[in-house]
Design a protein around this motif. Structure first.
Motif, PDB file in Angstrom:
ATOM      1  N   GLU A   1      -7.543   0.454  -4.743  1.00 50.70           N
ATOM      2  CA  GLU A   1      -7.603   0.411  -3.284  1.00 50.70           C
ATOM      3  C   GLU A   1      -8.948  -0.101  -2.750  1.00 50.70           C
ATOM      4  O   GLU A   1      -8.967  -0.921  -1.817  1.00 50.70           O
ATOM      5  CB  GLU A   1      -7.256   1.788  -2.709  1.00 50.70           C
ATOM      6  CG  GLU A   1      -5.777   2.121  -2.914  1.00 50.70           C
ATOM      7  CD  GLU A   1      -5.413   3.540  -2.543  1.00 50.70           C
ATOM      8  OE1 GLU A   1      -6.322   4.315  -2.139  1.00 50.70           O
ATOM      9  OE2 GLU A   1      -4.225   3.901  -2.655  1.00 50.70           O
TER      10      GLU A   1
ATOM     11  N   ILE B   1      -6.177  -1.766   3.299  1.00 52.78           N
ATOM     12  CA  ILE B   1      -5.772  -1.818   1.895  1.00 52.78           C
ATOM     13  C   ILE B   1      -4.506  -2.648   1.736  1.00 52.78           C
ATOM     14  O   ILE B   1      -4.377  -3.441   0.796  1.00 52.78           O
ATOM     15  CB  ILE B   1      -5.596  -0.393   1.341  1.00 52.78           C
ATOM     16  CG1 ILE B   1      -6.970   0.285   1.249  1.00 52.78           C
ATOM     17  CG2 ILE B   1      -4.921  -0.410  -0.025  1.00 52.78           C
ATOM     18  CD1 ILE B   1      -6.911   1.768   1.048  1.00 52.78           C
TER      19      ILE B   1
ATOM     20  N   ASP C   1       0.881  -1.174   0.000  1.00 52.51           N
ATOM     21  CA  ASP C   1       0.000   0.000   0.000  1.00 52.51           C
ATOM     22  C   ASP C   1       0.913   1.218   0.000  1.00 52.51           C
ATOM     23  O   ASP C   1       1.511   1.560   1.013  1.00 52.51           O
ATOM     24  CB  ASP C   1      -0.894  -0.006   1.244  1.00 52.51           C
ATOM     25  CG  ASP C   1      -1.747   1.262   1.366  1.00 52.51           C
ATOM     26  OD1 ASP C   1      -1.776   2.066   0.401  1.00 52.51           O
ATOM     27  OD2 ASP C   1      -2.375   1.449   2.425  1.00 52.51           O
TER      28      ASP C   1
ATOM     29  N   ASP D   1     -13.194   4.953   0.683  1.00 55.09           N
ATOM     30  CA  ASP D   1     -11.766   4.989   1.021  1.00 55.09           C
ATOM     31  C   ASP D   1     -11.276   6.437   1.052  1.00 55.09           C
ATOM     32  O   ASP D   1     -11.071   7.053   0.012  1.00 55.09           O
ATOM     33  CB  ASP D   1     -10.987   4.165  -0.016  1.00 55.09           C
ATOM     34  CG  ASP D   1      -9.481   4.250   0.181  1.00 55.09           C
ATOM     35  OD1 ASP D   1      -9.046   4.682   1.260  1.00 55.09           O
ATOM     36  OD2 ASP D   1      -8.743   3.874  -0.751  1.00 55.09           O
TER      37      ASP D   1
END
Length: 562
Positions: A145, A332, A6, A168
């Motif tokens: 994501e 994520i 991530d 998100d």
């Protein structure tokens, strides 16, 4: 070995999928979250992560953060004697993450699945791949994501036909995706978002309000003092979420300043940003052709989603409480680890197919005749509409606008405006046609094919003689080409990066320097501690250094909590 990463605006994480499931790797300081900050010290060595974040206060001119927002642009940042593009700054973060993972695994990492905002453009996705290449790893797969968050929540295990929305809100970007499960397929129906909306924007609001209340003009704070202020406002933002009010104290020369704010005022200040969040939510639902009551679950991820006003906004819009049981900072990354496991065909994972959508409409420029027969140029003709499942292939047929025309110029754009001047140009393809043929017989069929890795293929077929032309859009203006990547990689390899083994020592010194900037009354004591620790480092005695580092860190903890 394939890892999941991530690569975030404010923090980044790395992990893998093994027999126990997805697991994250701690950095040299024992933390899973590595701040996405890069700094350069006086000797010209690169500092990454928490030490670099502390140096944002003590050495603001030699440090940089939030560069994820610049991905896909040619912007450069000067640190010391070097200039860095956003891809290179991201590559330095990736190198640090990979070193942490290799230290934990005891083996070399050669490939990664990296998460990107669903609303990242073609150029931003290619810049992310370039960052991986500059870091020395292969990046064949990018995962959106929200899709990664769905994997982390185990939503792939829901009953067939389950629909859910992933919200998100990270440090610098905002995404929303509507997904559906069906027979082992995680299908994205719609994505929307804002690449310039995130936790940093809420922090900007607090800074503006604080400076207005305390009557602090831009000239009243130097870069170091502004870094101090933002760090304390960041802590205040967390306090607002947990306590409903917060106080900020700031030393400015011989002045001691204090500022207070409560959750109600913060909510009023943040209302314009909340309204910006609503628009992508409504657009995603509209594109997915769903009503709120047709959703089975709503999932909040991203560190900025911790703010109570975010949960309230989502609850009011959809009439239910969202899911937040997975750590929003890690969701994520955990999903990226699962995607890495799927890519490596980990036998622990039940086979699942991930589908995604094209986040932007893709098309070409066309000319039209107005009611008087005049030719008007500059119109956008979508060939692939946004939120089509990928891979996707669509075609349209075009004709020349004038008699005896020798060429058709196919300019390729992405965007949602009816006018090409407001969209992003990706490339161009010139097609030769026969000027002797009448317009009706000079047709050209144009096919756009967009794959899951964000590669757009443009094909043109001339009907008259079946000649074919092709354009593969793997690069964009302003992005690095293969030769430039090789040159930049060589330059990065020449830059000295602090070794992972020294990160703990570097971090405690950087923290002490930051506290020296912030605490006027403790400066003599801090200098004494710094001198004592530097003497321990000079001894090169690992046991002595560890003992002094522990004592030093405890002393700094006491000072910071006082």
């Amino acid at each position: 070995m394939i890892v999941g990463i991530d690569l975030g605006t404010t923090h980044s994480l790395i992990g893998c999928h093994d027999a126990t499931g997805p697991r994250l790797f701690a950095n040299a300081l024992g933390e899973f979250l590595t701040p996405s900050v890069v700094s350069m010290d006086a000797s010209g060595q690169v500092v990454v992560g928490q030490p670099a974040r502390d140096r944002m206060v003590s050495h603001p001119q030699a440090s940089v953060a939030n560069f994820k927002r610049w991905m896909g642009s040619p912007r450069e940042t000067r640190l010391g004697a070097h200039s860095f593009r956003p891809e290179e700054l991201s590559a330095l973060i990736l190198r640090s993450l990979i070193a942490d993972a290799e230290a934990a695994l005891g083996e070399r990492i050669d490939e990664a699945v990296i998460s990107v905002p669903a609303y990242f453009s073609d150029a931003q996705r290619k810049a992310t791949r370039a960052a991986g290449e500059l870091a020395g790893i292969r990046v064949e797969r990018l995962i959106n994501e929200p899709t990664a968050a769905a994997l982390a929540y185990g939503l792939r295990e829901k009953a067939d036909g389950a629909r859910f929305l992933v919200f998100d809100l990270g440090g610098g970007t905002f995404d929303v995706s509507v997904l559906e499960m069906f027979e082992g397929v995680v299908e994205v129906h719609a994505s929307a978002g804002d690449n310039f909306l995130g936790g940093e924007d809420f922090l900007d609001l607090l800074e503006q309000a604080c400076r207005a209340d305390l009557k602090l003009a831009d000239s009243a704070l130097d870069a170091s003092q502004r870094g101090q202020l933002r760090r304390r406002l960041e802590a205040a933002k967390r306090d607002l979420g947990s306590r409903g009010q917060a106080q900020v104290e700031l030393s400015l020369g011989d002045r001691q300043l204090a500022w207070q704010i409560d959750e109600d005022r913060f909510a009023r200040l943040a209302d314009p940003l909340v309204q910006r969040m609503r628009a992508p939510l409504e657009r995603a639902m509209r594109d997915a052709r769903l009503k709120p009551e047709q959703l089975d679950e709503i999932v909040l991820v991203g560190g900025a989603s911790r703010m109570p006003l975010v949960a309230r906004t989502v609850s009011r819009m959809f009439g239910r409480l969202p899911l937040r049981h997975v750590n929003p900072d890690r969701a994520i990354a955990l999903g990226a680890c699962i995607a890495a496991g799927l890519k490596s065909r980990d036998q622990q994972l039940e086979e699942v197919i991930l589908t995604d959508v094209c986040p932007y409409s893709l098309g070409t420029e066309v000319a039209r005749r107005d009611e008087r027969g005049r030719v008007v140029t500059g119109f956008f003709e979508p060939i692939i509409q946004r939120n089509n499942s990928v891979p996707v292939s669509r075609e349209e047929t075009f004709w020349p606008i004038h008699e005896r025309q020798r060429q058709l110029q196919l300019d390729v754009y992405q965007g949602e405006s009816p006018l090409v001047e407001k969209n992003i140009k990706l490339g161009a393809l010139t097609v030769d046609i026969d000027p002797a043929l009448p317009i009706a017989q000079n047709a050209v069929t144009v096919r756009f094919t967009y794959d899951i890795n964000g590669v757009l293929q443009v094909e043109a077929r001339v009907h008259a003689d079946d000649r074919r032309y092709e354009l593969l859009l793997e690069q964009n203006p302003g992005l690095l080409d293969a030769q430039q990547i090789r040159e930049r990689l060589a330059a990065l390899n020449d830059i000295k990066i602090h070794p992972r083994s020294k990160q703990e020592n570097l971090a405690v010194l950087a923290r002490a320097e930051r506290l020296y900037e912030e605490h006027l009354l403790a400066r003599d004591q801090l200098q004494e501690w710094i001198a004592r620790f530097r003497a321990a480092l000079e001894s090169q005695d690992d046991a002595l250094i560890r003992e002094h580092r522990r004592e030093f860190a405890r002393a700094l903890d006491t000072l910071e909590s006082a």
